[in-house]
Design a protein around this motif. Structure first.
Motif, PDB file in Angstrom:
ATOM      1  N   ASP A  20     -27.865  58.815  56.941  1.00 47.67           N
ATOM      2  CA  ASP A  20     -28.761  59.968  56.929  1.00 47.67           C
ATOM      3  C   ASP A  20     -28.831  60.610  55.548  1.00 47.67           C
ATOM      4  O   ASP A  20     -29.904  60.946  55.048  1.00 47.67           O
ATOM      5  CB  ASP A  20     -28.368  60.997  57.998  1.00 47.67           C
ATOM      6  CG  ASP A  20     -26.918  61.444  57.895  1.00 47.67           C
ATOM      7  OD1 ASP A  20     -26.088  60.698  57.338  1.00 47.67           O
ATOM      8  OD2 ASP A  20     -26.620  62.550  58.393  1.00 47.67           O
ATOM      9  N   VAL A  21     -27.679  60.741  54.887  1.00 46.13           N
ATOM     10  CA  VAL A  21     -27.640  61.331  53.550  1.00 46.13           C
ATOM     11  C   VAL A  21     -28.303  60.394  52.545  1.00 46.13           C
ATOM     12  O   VAL A  21     -29.122  60.821  51.721  1.00 46.13           O
ATOM     13  CB  VAL A  21     -26.189  61.642  53.126  1.00 46.13           C
ATOM     14  CG1 VAL A  21     -26.136  62.157  51.697  1.00 46.13           C
ATOM     15  CG2 VAL A  21     -25.558  62.640  54.092  1.00 46.13           C
ATOM     16  N   VAL A  22     -27.976  59.114  52.612  1.00 47.61           N
ATOM     17  CA  VAL A  22     -28.550  58.129  51.693  1.00 47.61           C
ATOM     18  C   VAL A  22     -30.070  58.083  51.839  1.00 47.61           C
ATOM     19  O   VAL A  22     -30.798  58.087  50.845  1.00 47.61           O
ATOM     20  CB  VAL A  22     -27.923  56.735  51.918  1.00 47.61           C
ATOM     21  CG1 VAL A  22     -28.666  55.665  51.123  1.00 47.61           C
ATOM     22  CG2 VAL A  22     -26.446  56.747  51.551  1.00 47.61           C
ATOM     23  N   ASN A  26     -32.757  59.093  49.006  1.00 44.16           N
ATOM     24  CA  ASN A  26     -33.716  58.062  48.612  1.00 44.16           C
ATOM     25  C   ASN A  26     -35.160  58.563  48.727  1.00 44.16           C
ATOM     26  O   ASN A  26     -35.996  58.259  47.883  1.00 44.16           O
ATOM     27  CB  ASN A  26     -33.516  56.800  49.449  1.00 44.16           C
ATOM     28  CG  ASN A  26     -34.211  55.613  48.845  1.00 44.16           C
ATOM     29  OD1 ASN A  26     -34.257  55.469  47.630  1.00 44.16           O
ATOM     30  ND2 ASN A  26     -34.751  54.761  49.696  1.00 44.16           N
ATOM     31  N   GLU A  27     -35.443  59.353  49.760  1.00 46.91           N
ATOM     32  CA  GLU A  27     -36.792  59.901  49.938  1.00 46.91           C
ATOM     33  C   GLU A  27     -37.172  60.851  48.814  1.00 46.91           C
ATOM     34  O   GLU A  27     -38.344  60.981  48.472  1.00 46.91           O
ATOM     35  CB  GLU A  27     -36.890  60.634  51.285  1.00 46.91           C
ATOM     36  CG  GLU A  27     -36.938  59.726  52.483  1.00 46.91           C
ATOM     37  CD  GLU A  27     -36.907  60.492  53.804  1.00 46.91           C
ATOM     38  OE1 GLU A  27     -37.107  61.719  53.791  1.00 46.91           O
ATOM     39  OE2 GLU A  27     -36.686  59.826  54.836  1.00 46.91           O
ATOM     40  N   ASN A  28     -36.184  61.535  48.254  1.00 56.36           N
ATOM     41  CA  ASN A  28     -36.441  62.517  47.202  1.00 56.36           C
ATOM     42  C   ASN A  28     -36.268  61.962  45.793  1.00 56.36           C
ATOM     43  O   ASN A  28     -36.472  62.684  44.816  1.00 56.36           O
ATOM     44  CB  ASN A  28     -35.538  63.733  47.400  1.00 56.36           C
ATOM     45  CG  ASN A  28     -35.891  64.490  48.653  1.00 56.36           C
ATOM     46  OD1 ASN A  28     -37.036  64.878  48.843  1.00 56.36           O
ATOM     47  ND2 ASN A  28     -34.919  64.674  49.529  1.00 56.36           N
ATOM     48  N   MET A  29     -35.893  60.710  45.692  1.00 57.49           N
ATOM     49  CA  MET A  29     -35.672  60.088  44.391  1.00 57.49           C
ATOM     50  C   MET A  29     -37.018  59.804  43.732  1.00 57.49           C
ATOM     51  O   MET A  29     -37.898  59.202  44.339  1.00 57.49           O
ATOM     52  CB  MET A  29     -34.888  58.779  44.562  1.00 57.49           C
ATOM     53  CG  MET A  29     -34.488  58.110  43.271  1.00 57.49           C
ATOM     54  SD  MET A  29     -33.164  58.938  42.391  1.00 57.49           S
ATOM     55  CE  MET A  29     -31.773  58.617  43.459  1.00 57.49           C
TER      56      MET A  29
END
Length: 124
Positions: A20-22, A26-29
């Motif tokens: 969930d954190v990863v 990743n979505e905000n990268m």
């Protein structure tokens, strides 16, 4: 403590990916190209002569001759560094007759330098 033990401390003791954190990170990268451009911008700040030029331009709009005299450099050396700064949108110029005057592009440049200075002087 041995070097091997120090290495172990810096690693997870067992493999456990927090999906969930990863996924959220990743979505905000930003896109790779954007990160590359950001890294290139920070490389520009990696030269003390360019930093000196930016600091001089904090105080006043200056021509190449003024900057060269102030920093004890040749006009050619200053022109080269100004070109790098201009290509990275950190300085702008205006012509006044035969003189070319340089200034900071905007207040972002000052804030980047100020935050860097605050970071390195913290705790001193």
């Amino acid at each position: 403590m041995t070097e091997r033990n120090e290495e172990r401390i810096e690693q997870c003791e067992y493999l456990c990916v927090h999906e969930d954190v990863v996924n959220s990170v990743n979505e905000n990268m930003p896109e790779d190209e954007t990160l590359y451009d950001l890294a290139e911008l920070f490389k520009v700040f990696g030269d003390s002569t360019r930093i000196k030029i930016l600091y001089a331009l904090f105080e006043s709009e200056l021509c190449v001759c003024d900057i060269a005299h102030l920093l004890g450099l040749s006009q050619t050396a200053v022109s080269h560094q100004l070109r790098v700064l201009k290509n990275n949108k950190l300085v702008r110029f205006r012509k006044d007759g035969k003189n070319v005057f340089y200034s900071l592009t905007d207040d972002h440049v000052r804030r980047i330098i100020d935050q860097g200075m605050e970071h390195i002087t913290e705790g001193n």
